[in-house]
Scaffold this motif. Structure first.
Motif, PDB file in Angstrom:
ATOM      1  N   GLY A  92      -9.851  12.339  -2.674  1.00 48.40           N
ATOM      2  CA  GLY A  92      -9.707  11.660  -1.403  1.00 48.40           C
ATOM      3  C   GLY A  92      -8.306  11.850  -0.849  1.00 48.40           C
ATOM      4  O   GLY A  92      -7.440  12.475  -1.472  1.00 48.40           O
ATOM      5  N   ASP A 105      -2.083   8.096   1.894  1.00 49.20           N
ATOM      6  CA  ASP A 105      -1.595   7.495   3.134  1.00 49.20           C
ATOM      7  C   ASP A 105      -0.076   7.564   3.208  1.00 49.20           C
ATOM      8  O   ASP A 105       0.584   8.045   2.296  1.00 49.20           O
ATOM      9  N   SER A 159     -13.817   7.208  -6.504  1.00 48.64           N
ATOM     10  CA  SER A 159     -13.062   8.308  -5.918  1.00 48.64           C
ATOM     11  C   SER A 159     -11.946   8.765  -6.845  1.00 48.64           C
ATOM     12  O   SER A 159     -11.408   7.982  -7.636  1.00 48.64           O
ATOM     13  N   ASP A 208      -5.177   0.108  -1.514  1.00 50.73           N
ATOM     14  CA  ASP A 208      -4.697   0.199  -0.132  1.00 50.73           C
ATOM     15  C   ASP A 208      -4.859   1.620   0.363  1.00 50.73           C
ATOM     16  O   ASP A 208      -3.901   2.362   0.480  1.00 50.73           O
ATOM     17  N   TYR A 209      -6.093   2.012   0.612  1.00 52.60           N
ATOM     18  CA  TYR A 209      -6.403   3.394   0.947  1.00 52.60           C
ATOM     19  C   TYR A 209      -6.653   3.514   2.436  1.00 52.60           C
ATOM     20  O   TYR A 209      -7.275   2.689   3.045  1.00 52.60           O
ATOM     21  N   GLY A 210      -6.120   4.562   3.053  1.00 57.54           N
ATOM     22  CA  GLY A 210      -6.439   4.734   4.465  1.00 57.54           C
ATOM     23  C   GLY A 210      -5.707   5.844   5.138  1.00 57.54           C
ATOM     24  O   GLY A 210      -5.617   6.944   4.617  1.00 57.54           O
ATOM     25  N   ALA A 257      -2.624  -5.344   8.900  1.00 55.97           N
ATOM     26  CA  ALA A 257      -3.215  -4.063   9.244  1.00 55.97           C
ATOM     27  C   ALA A 257      -2.360  -3.284  10.236  1.00 55.97           C
ATOM     28  O   ALA A 257      -2.572  -2.103  10.463  1.00 55.97           O
ATOM     29  N   TRP A 283      -3.256   1.446   3.644  1.00 51.72           N
ATOM     30  CA  TRP A 283      -4.419   0.905   4.319  1.00 51.72           C
ATOM     31  C   TRP A 283      -5.530   0.589   3.330  1.00 51.72           C
ATOM     32  O   TRP A 283      -5.647   1.215   2.286  1.00 51.72           O
ATOM     33  N   SER A 284      -6.365  -0.364   3.701  1.00 50.72           N
ATOM     34  CA  SER A 284      -7.490  -0.756   2.874  1.00 50.72           C
ATOM     35  C   SER A 284      -8.777  -0.674   3.691  1.00 50.72           C
ATOM     36  O   SER A 284      -8.757  -0.833   4.913  1.00 50.72           O
ATOM     37  N   VAL A 285      -9.889  -0.431   3.008  1.00 49.49           N
ATOM     38  CA  VAL A 285     -11.176  -0.409   3.706  1.00 49.49           C
ATOM     39  C   VAL A 285     -11.690  -1.810   3.973  1.00 49.49           C
ATOM     40  O   VAL A 285     -12.696  -1.989   4.654  1.00 49.49           O
ATOM     41  N   MET A 286     -10.994  -2.827   3.443  1.00 52.79           N
ATOM     42  CA  MET A 286     -11.456  -4.195   3.633  1.00 52.79           C
ATOM     43  C   MET A 286     -10.280  -5.140   3.745  1.00 52.79           C
ATOM     44  O   MET A 286      -9.289  -5.007   3.028  1.00 52.79           O
ATOM     45  N   GLN A 287     -10.354  -6.090   4.668  1.00 54.18           N
ATOM     46  CA  GLN A 287      -9.393  -7.180   4.746  1.00 54.18           C
ATOM     47  C   GLN A 287     -10.064  -8.359   5.402  1.00 54.18           C
ATOM     48  O   GLN A 287     -11.000  -8.205   6.198  1.00 54.18           O
TER      49      GLN A 287
END
Length: 352
Positions: free
Chosen positions: A141, A144, A109, A341-343, A316, A304-308
């Protein structure tokens, strides 16, 4: 916060080296040196200047822009990486705060990213444009709320927004509530013509008045030869002209130097911080002129993250920022690693 100082600022109107990250970065380093030689303590560059703003997306339909989009991926900036290392060294060498717009690549991205380097070379902030505008949504993209932060720098409390983020009043208010003293604005320039320049002037002068802060605004510029490189269609070339307004505005909404509306150049002015108090004595939008019993801002300031994993579940939960009359309480943290840390972005407002 100090309100009895003077800071010299520079806003750079400059053309990129199209299709070359290295070439454009070299122009950035040269401009930093020139600003420092002029006595500037702060230098601001245009939106996504390295390697170049994706003008192609404004004049090509999505089905035809794949080649240029892929080329932008190849020339985009990694953070951290060679570009940030070079700019960091220049900032430290000249003792100057640098605000630079880049096309950031994070995996698969791209993002419209603003980088803030302190005078010691430290990369204080990497923030992403919260909502790309119109054609830009095919390129970048979303950012945040972690990037909606004001920084303590060598030149004072500094905030930044890109282009039409200035038309999101809640985003601007989030920075105002953190008592920004210098607001760094970035626009692409060389788009839409005189109307865009006039709208830009209104926008940045209004923010200066409403926030009671200085605004240092930088726009890019394309030469006629560069416009022809982007599109051979003469009708489309017309929409890649004008739209430049590089300027420095006082807290009273007054230009502190002649604006630059064409060609390359550097707007330089001295920022007398006593003008902040002079303006806010009359109208402090986040102090004595606020009505938090009626209107308040609620900001999700988390990265934010797509995974944790399960161990990180608590992280979160969103950090909440509340801007109330004369007060500012938050457990907001500066996230230097927003690359992963995307969100989510601004969550809206609520009536109190």
């Amino acid at each position: 916060m100090e309100y009895s100082r003077t800071v010299r600022a520079a806003a750079v109107q400059i053309s990129p080296v199209l299709f070359s990250r290295e070439g454009t970065t070299e122009k950035v380093l040269q401009a930093i040196a020139q600003a420092a030689q002029a006595g500037a303590q702060l230098v601001v560059f245009p939106e996504t200047f390295v390697p170049y703003y994706p003008y192609f997306s404004f004049v090509q339909p999505p089905v035809l822009m794949g080649k240029e989009h892929m080329r932008l991926y190849e020339e985009a900036v990694l953070v951290p990486g060679p570009v940030t290392d070079a700019v960091s060294r220049a900032a430290r060498s000249y003792g100057i705060v640098v605000v630079l717009g880049v096309n950031e690549r994070d995996g698969g991205s791209l993002y419209n990213t603003q980088l803030v380097f302190d005078a010691d070379g430290t990369l204080l902030l990497k923030r992403r444009k919260i909502t790309p505008t119109y054609h830009e949504r095919m390129v970048w993209g979303q950012g945040d709320g972690a990037g909606l932060t004001v920084l303590e720098t060598a030149v004072g409390r500094l905030g930044a927004l890109a282009c039409w983020e200035h038309y999101n009043p809640l985003a601007r208010y989030a920075l105002m509530a953190q008592h920004e003293q210098i607001h760094c604005a970035q626009f692409p320039g060389s788009m839409v013509g005189q109307l865009f320049a006039e709208q830009m002037e209104v926008t940045i002068r209004h923010h200066a008045l409403e926030a009671g802060c200085f605004v240092v605004n930088a726009t890019g510029w394309l030469s006629p030869e560069q416009i022809a490189q982007i599109t051979p269609d003469e009708k489309l070339q017309k929409v890649l002209m004008g739209g430049c307004y590089t300027a420095i505005i006082s807290p009273e909404g007054v230009p502190l130097c002649p604006p630059i509306t064409e060609g390359e150049g550097m707007a330089i002015a001295d920022l007398d911080f006593s003008l902040i108090t002079k303006r806010k004595r009359m109208m402090d939008s986040v102090g004595h002129y606020a009505r938090p019993d009626l209107l308040r801002l609620h900001l999700n300031a988390s990265a934010w993250s797509v995974m944790q994993d399960n161990h990180g579940a608590a992280s979160a939960l969103p950090d909440l920022l509340s801007a109330e009359a004369g007060s500012f309480t938050t457990n907001h943290r500066i996230h230097e690693q927003t690359a992963v840390d995307y969100g989510a972005s601004v969550s809206g407002s609520e009536a109190g």
